[in-house]
Design an enzyme around this catalytic site. Structure first.
Site, short mmCIF file in Angstrom:
data_model
loop_
_atom_site.label_atom_id
_atom_site.label_comp_id
_atom_site.label_asym_id
_atom_site.label_seq_id
_atom_site.Cartn_x
_atom_site.Cartn_y
_atom_site.Cartn_z
N TYR A 132 29.65 7.58 78.33
CA TYR A 132 30.64 8.49 77.75
C TYR A 132 30.05 9.02 76.44
O TYR A 132 28.84 8.93 76.23
CB TYR A 132 31.92 7.66 77.56
CG TYR A 132 33.18 8.42 77.25
CD1 TYR A 132 33.64 9.43 78.09
CD2 TYR A 132 33.94 8.10 76.13
CE1 TYR A 132 34.81 10.11 77.80
CE2 TYR A 132 35.12 8.77 75.84
CZ TYR A 132 35.55 9.78 76.67
OH TYR A 132 36.72 10.44 76.39
N ARG A 191 32.98 24.40 76.12
CA ARG A 191 33.08 23.63 74.86
C ARG A 191 32.82 22.17 75.19
O ARG A 191 33.75 21.40 75.38
CB ARG A 191 34.48 23.84 74.25
CG ARG A 191 34.71 23.41 72.86
CD ARG A 191 34.78 21.92 72.63
NE ARG A 191 36.08 21.30 72.83
CZ ARG A 191 36.23 20.10 73.40
NH1 ARG A 191 35.22 19.39 73.85
NH2 ARG A 191 37.44 19.59 73.52
N LYS A 209 33.87 11.11 82.61
CA LYS A 209 35.32 10.86 82.56
C LYS A 209 35.76 10.09 83.80
O LYS A 209 36.54 9.17 83.73
CB LYS A 209 36.09 12.20 82.53
CG LYS A 209 36.00 12.94 81.22
CD LYS A 209 37.06 12.49 80.23
CE LYS A 209 36.80 13.11 78.86
NZ LYS A 209 37.65 12.63 77.80
N GLU A 281 38.89 19.82 81.46
CA GLU A 281 38.13 19.12 80.41
C GLU A 281 37.11 20.03 79.79
O GLU A 281 36.35 20.71 80.50
CB GLU A 281 37.43 17.91 81.07
CG GLU A 281 36.84 16.92 80.10
CD GLU A 281 37.88 16.13 79.34
OE1 GLU A 281 38.82 15.59 79.96
OE2 GLU A 281 37.75 16.03 78.10
N ASP A 282 37.12 20.06 78.47
CA ASP A 282 36.09 20.77 77.71
C ASP A 282 35.94 22.24 78.07
O ASP A 282 34.81 22.78 78.16
CB ASP A 282 34.76 20.00 77.77
CG ASP A 282 34.84 18.70 76.97
OD1 ASP A 282 35.95 18.32 76.56
OD2 ASP A 282 33.79 18.07 76.74
N ASP A 304 43.05 17.12 79.16
CA ASP A 304 42.81 15.89 78.40
C ASP A 304 42.60 16.18 76.92
O ASP A 304 43.05 15.41 76.06
CB ASP A 304 41.56 15.24 79.01
CG ASP A 304 41.33 13.86 78.49
OD1 ASP A 304 42.32 13.13 78.31
OD2 ASP A 304 40.17 13.51 78.27
N ASP A 305 41.91 17.26 76.61
CA ASP A 305 41.62 17.56 75.21
C ASP A 305 42.89 17.92 74.45
O ASP A 305 43.02 17.65 73.26
CB ASP A 305 40.61 18.73 75.12
CG ASP A 305 39.32 18.36 75.81
OD1 ASP A 305 38.71 17.36 75.42
OD2 ASP A 305 38.95 19.03 76.79
N ASN A 446 33.54 14.74 68.37
CA ASN A 446 32.44 14.15 69.13
C ASN A 446 31.30 15.14 69.27
O ASN A 446 31.54 16.35 69.21
CB ASN A 446 32.93 13.79 70.54
CG ASN A 446 33.85 12.59 70.53
OD1 ASN A 446 33.59 11.62 69.84
ND2 ASN A 446 34.93 12.67 71.29
N1 LIG Z 1 38.32 11.81 70.14
C1 LIG Z 1 38.83 12.47 71.18
O1 LIG Z 1 39.48 11.89 72.05
C2 LIG Z 1 38.64 13.94 71.28
C3 LIG Z 1 37.77 14.60 70.46
N2 LIG Z 1 37.62 15.95 70.54
C4 LIG Z 1 36.64 16.55 69.66
O2 LIG Z 1 37.31 17.37 68.72
C5 LIG Z 1 36.49 18.48 68.36
C6 LIG Z 1 37.31 19.75 68.53
O3 LIG Z 1 37.70 19.91 69.88
P1 LIG Z 1 38.72 21.07 70.29
O4 LIG Z 1 39.95 20.99 69.49
O5 LIG Z 1 38.85 21.02 71.75
O6 LIG Z 1 37.84 22.34 69.89
P2 LIG Z 1 38.35 23.81 69.60
O7 LIG Z 1 37.16 24.65 69.68
O8 LIG Z 1 39.53 24.11 70.44
O9 LIG Z 1 38.86 23.73 68.08
C7 LIG Z 1 38.01 23.56 66.98
C8 LIG Z 1 38.81 23.88 65.74
O10 LIG Z 1 38.04 23.51 64.62
C9 LIG Z 1 38.03 24.62 63.72
N3 LIG Z 1 36.82 24.65 62.92
C10 LIG Z 1 35.57 24.97 63.31
N4 LIG Z 1 34.75 24.95 62.23
C11 LIG Z 1 35.51 24.64 61.17
C12 LIG Z 1 35.26 24.49 59.80
N5 LIG Z 1 34.03 24.66 59.31
N6 LIG Z 1 36.28 24.15 58.99
C13 LIG Z 1 37.52 23.98 59.48
N7 LIG Z 1 37.83 24.09 60.78
C14 LIG Z 1 36.84 24.43 61.61
C15 LIG Z 1 38.13 25.85 64.61
O11 LIG Z 1 38.58 26.94 63.86
P3 LIG Z 1 38.28 28.45 64.30
O12 LIG Z 1 39.11 28.67 65.52
O13 LIG Z 1 38.72 29.23 63.13
O14 LIG Z 1 36.80 28.55 64.58
C16 LIG Z 1 39.18 25.34 65.60
O15 LIG Z 1 40.46 25.45 65.06
C17 LIG Z 1 35.26 18.41 69.28
O16 LIG Z 1 34.21 17.82 68.53
C18 LIG Z 1 35.68 17.48 70.39
O17 LIG Z 1 34.59 16.76 70.91
C19 LIG Z 1 38.34 16.71 71.41
C20 LIG Z 1 39.21 16.10 72.27
C21 LIG Z 1 39.38 14.67 72.29
C1 LIG Z 2 36.60 12.87 74.08
C2 LIG Z 2 36.73 14.26 74.52
O1 LIG Z 2 37.43 14.54 75.48
C3 LIG Z 2 36.04 15.30 73.79
O2 LIG Z 2 35.43 15.04 72.77
O3 LIG Z 2 36.11 16.45 74.25
MG LIG Z 3 37.00 16.51 76.23
#
Ligand SMILES: NC(=O)C1=CN([C@@H]2O[C@H](COP(=O)(O)OP(=O)(O)OC[C@H]3O[C@@H](n4cnc5c(N)ncnc54)[C@H](OP(=O)(O)O)[C@@H]3O)[C@@H](O)[C@H]2O)C=CC1
Ligand SMILES: CC(=O)C(=O)O
Ligand SMILES: [Mg+2]
Length: 565
Positions: A132, A191, A209, A281-282, A304-305, A446
């Site tokens: 993972y 993504r 996953k 996912e992603d 999931d995200d 991540n």
């Molecule tokens: N631990 C877990 O279980 C999970 C972890 N994640 C992780 O979370 C992260 C985000 O995923 P996800 O939400 O799907 O991604 P998205 O692309 O949907 O969202 C990313 C967000 O971060 C913002 N962002 C990017 N750069 C900056 C910056 N320099 N300062 C402030 N905000 C910023 C973006 O803003 P803008 O739109 O303005 O670019 C956007 O709002 C990834 O690394 C993913 O791996 C995701 C799901 C589960």
């Molecule tokens: C953990 C997960 O789903 C992610 O980082 O996108």
């Molecule tokens: Mg994910």
């Protein structure tokens, strides 16, 4: 459906703790889990060794070697599964580079599936970071170079209907050898973790996953289908790479993209029925929210995200309250990152606050602030905000910098979901600590290189990862035969996880249990989700089992070897 007569415990499938044998039950239809029962098998010897689902390597007994023409095809020694496990682990530890361990584990999965899952279940904390995140992320980046045998199903624009030509997505799905699929994890690779557009090479994510669906949630491997939808890539370096495995063209969007997704969803339903779970996912957030909204009314879909992450964070916050005191409504939340993860969590949190404190969801949202790459989300940005962010735009002067936002908003909880590594600086953590006696800080991004801070830098807790939720969540949908996913089920999953965290763990400052216990946790989450599906009248597996936790446990796949006759 709901209100139907309850199933008697006596009628239910149960696992005998001593033998690990499952008797009866929905998961048992194929006889796959009857680990110690005799299985008639017709595959000839040599092919048996090449079939990962049946291969036992040196664990074939003398009797089996005679019965299945294996004599001479194996050296004389007979080894137990436990000894094989010890040997594989020893070999795995020789590799110092995580990607080599990933490749060795992939090889094992393709060679001897039961040994792979036994190893993973028995050593989950050590092997999770390999199968993972973070290692699977590196594997996706290098997927073309390390590609050996294909895993999962690839559906590309080549299979899509065009003008008057009938699409071949259904035909493609039918090429997959398993017919009783219960969970599909699908990505379009746009993504991948915080690593960006890896398109077709994102296949490592559904594969990873689903390995956890089996290891942690007990869904049988044969019921799991990893899918990657290839609509091209905007990652120029990737598509120029000589070893790239996908279509070498820019991503299609709009109608062409929607039509392919529609064709895929229709084919899934036609091939597997309406209660197969499709977990997105992603995907990039511009597709993710739209797809979830579009399909959730008529298909069994989850993201999931958005939802899994929301449930795991909500569970952590509920657990943290046991240490900080008060209710969710007493807190002020600041999200750094306002995409799928951030907005998904915010929405579930607002729902939980509204349920707990009997206020409207709109009112609850006022305690939640989002910050994205352009700074704090405030009303003056309304014109340019994505629809999923607009409802969190509060009246405030614009603030660009996170530290300034922390000082101005004074959050009690700071949640990182930005994909920007090391953005929770010493100053940000110190500001949180000066505002709060016990600040809640969750860094979700991540892989590890993209994490806002490490656990040690903030305080010592396990990463809030949706891996705590999705295996049990999916199992709950499967065992109840749920036909839709509702927010109340996601809420139930969060509560199911939160109640698994012991007072001793809370005293140590932990808000998540260790991963080693996740099968038990998954059974509890599954029971809560299934109960909600029955209560909402959305369960199709009738009658309703009386003890859903025991039922969930009894349905879990057990990878011990079977005997063949
Ligand atoms: N631990 C877990 O279980 C999970 C972890 N994640 C992780 O979370 C992260 C985000 O995923 P996800 O939400 O799907 O991604 P998205 O692309 O949907 O969202 C990313 C967000 O971060 C913002 N962002 C990017 N750069 C900056 C910056 N320099 N300062 C402030 N905000 C910023 C973006 O803003 P803008 O739109 O303005 O670019 C956007 O709002 C990834 O690394 C993913 O791996 C995701 C799901 C589960
Ligand atoms: C953990 C997960 O789903 C992610 O980082 O996108
Ligand atoms: Mg994910």
């Amino acid at each position: 459906m709901a209100g139907a007569e309850e199933r008697n415990d006596a009628d239910m499938p149960m696992r005998d703790d001593a033998t690990g044998v499952v008797t009866g039950g929905v998961e048992d239809a194929y006889g796959e889990d009857r680990a110690t029962e005799d299985q008639p098998i017709i595959t000839p010897g040599h092919s048996l060794l090449r079939d990962p689902r049946h291969n036992k390597g040196l664990a074939f007994t003398e009797k089996e070697r005679d019965a299945h023409y294996l004599r001479g095809l194996l050296p004389p020694a007979v080894l137990s599964q436990e000894l094989q496990e010890k040997r594989v682990l020893q070999n795995l530890r020789q590799f110092k580079v995580p990607l080599q361990r990933y490749m060795a584990l992939t090889d094992l999965q393709e060679r001897n599936e039961r040994l792979f899952y036994k190893l993973l279940i028995d050593n989950v904390e050590e092997l999770l970071p390999i199968v993972y995140t973070p290692t699977e992320g590196e594997a996706c980046q290098k997927y073309g170079s390390i590609f050996t045998r294909p895993q999962g199903l690839y559906i590309s624009l080549n299979e899509k209907c065009a003008f008057l030509v009938r699409g071949r997505v259904l035909e493609t799905l039918r090429n997959w050898p398993e017919k009783n699929i219960q969970v599909i994890v699908v990505t379009d690779g746009e993504r991948i973790l915080g690593l960006g557009d890896l398109a077709c090479q994102g296949m490592g994510i559904p594969v990873g996953k689903l390995a956890l669906y089996t290891a942690l949630g007990g869904v049988r491997p044969s019921a799991c289908l990893p899918v990657t939808i290839d609509v091209g890539s905007n990652n120029e370096d990737l598509i120029k790479d000589e070893f790239y495995i996908g279509l070498r063209q820019r991503r299609v969007t709009g109608q062409e993209y929607s039509e392919l997704l529609d064709e895929f969803m229709a084919a899934v339903r036609q091939n597997y029925g309406q209660d197969v779970l499709v977990q997105f996912e992603d995907f990039a957030n511009h597709s993710a929210f739209t797809l979830l909204e579009k399909y959730r009314e008529n298909h069994l879909v989850s993201n999931d995200d958005i939802q899994g992450t929301a449930a795991v964070v909500l569970a952590g916050l509920i657990a943290a309250l046991k240490s900080t005191g008060g209710t969710l409504a007493d807190h002020t939340f600041l999200f750094f990152g306002a995409g799928e993860a951030g907005t998904g969590i915010a929405e579930l949190l607002a729902l939980a606050i509204s349920r707990q404190s009997k206020v409207s969801v709109e009112e609850a949202r006022k305690k939640i602030w989002l910050d994205d790459a352009k700074g704090l989300i405030v009303t003056s940005r309304n014109e340019t905000l994505e629809p999923f962010n607009k409802r969190y735009a509060h009246k405030h002067e614009p603030i660009k910098d996170l530290l300034e936002a922390v000082k101005a908003i004074k959050p009690t909880a700071l949640i990182g979901s930005s994909g920007v590594g090391q953005s929770f600086t010493k100053e940000v953590i110190e500001a949180m600590s000066s505002i709060n006696e016990r600040p809640i800080i969750l860094a979700l991004s991540n892989p590890t290189s993209k994490s806002e801070c490490t656990a040690e830098q903030a305080y010592s807790w396990s990463q809030a990862n949706n891996a705590y939720i999705f295996p049990g969540f999916g199992l709950g949908l499967v065992i109840s035969g749920a036909i839709r996913v509702k927010d109340d089920m996601v809420l139930a999953a969060a509560e199911g996880l939160a109640e698994q965290i012991t007072p001793e763990q809370i005293d140590k400052g932990q808000i998540y249990p260790p991963f080693s216990n996740t099968r038990k946790i998954s059974a509890n989450i599954a029971a809560r989700v299934a109960a909600k599906a029955y209560d909402l009248g959305l369960a199709s597996q009738l009658p309703r089992p009386k003890d859903l936790v025991k039922y969930a446990e009894s349905c879990m796949y057990n990878p011990v070897y079977r005997s063949y006759r």
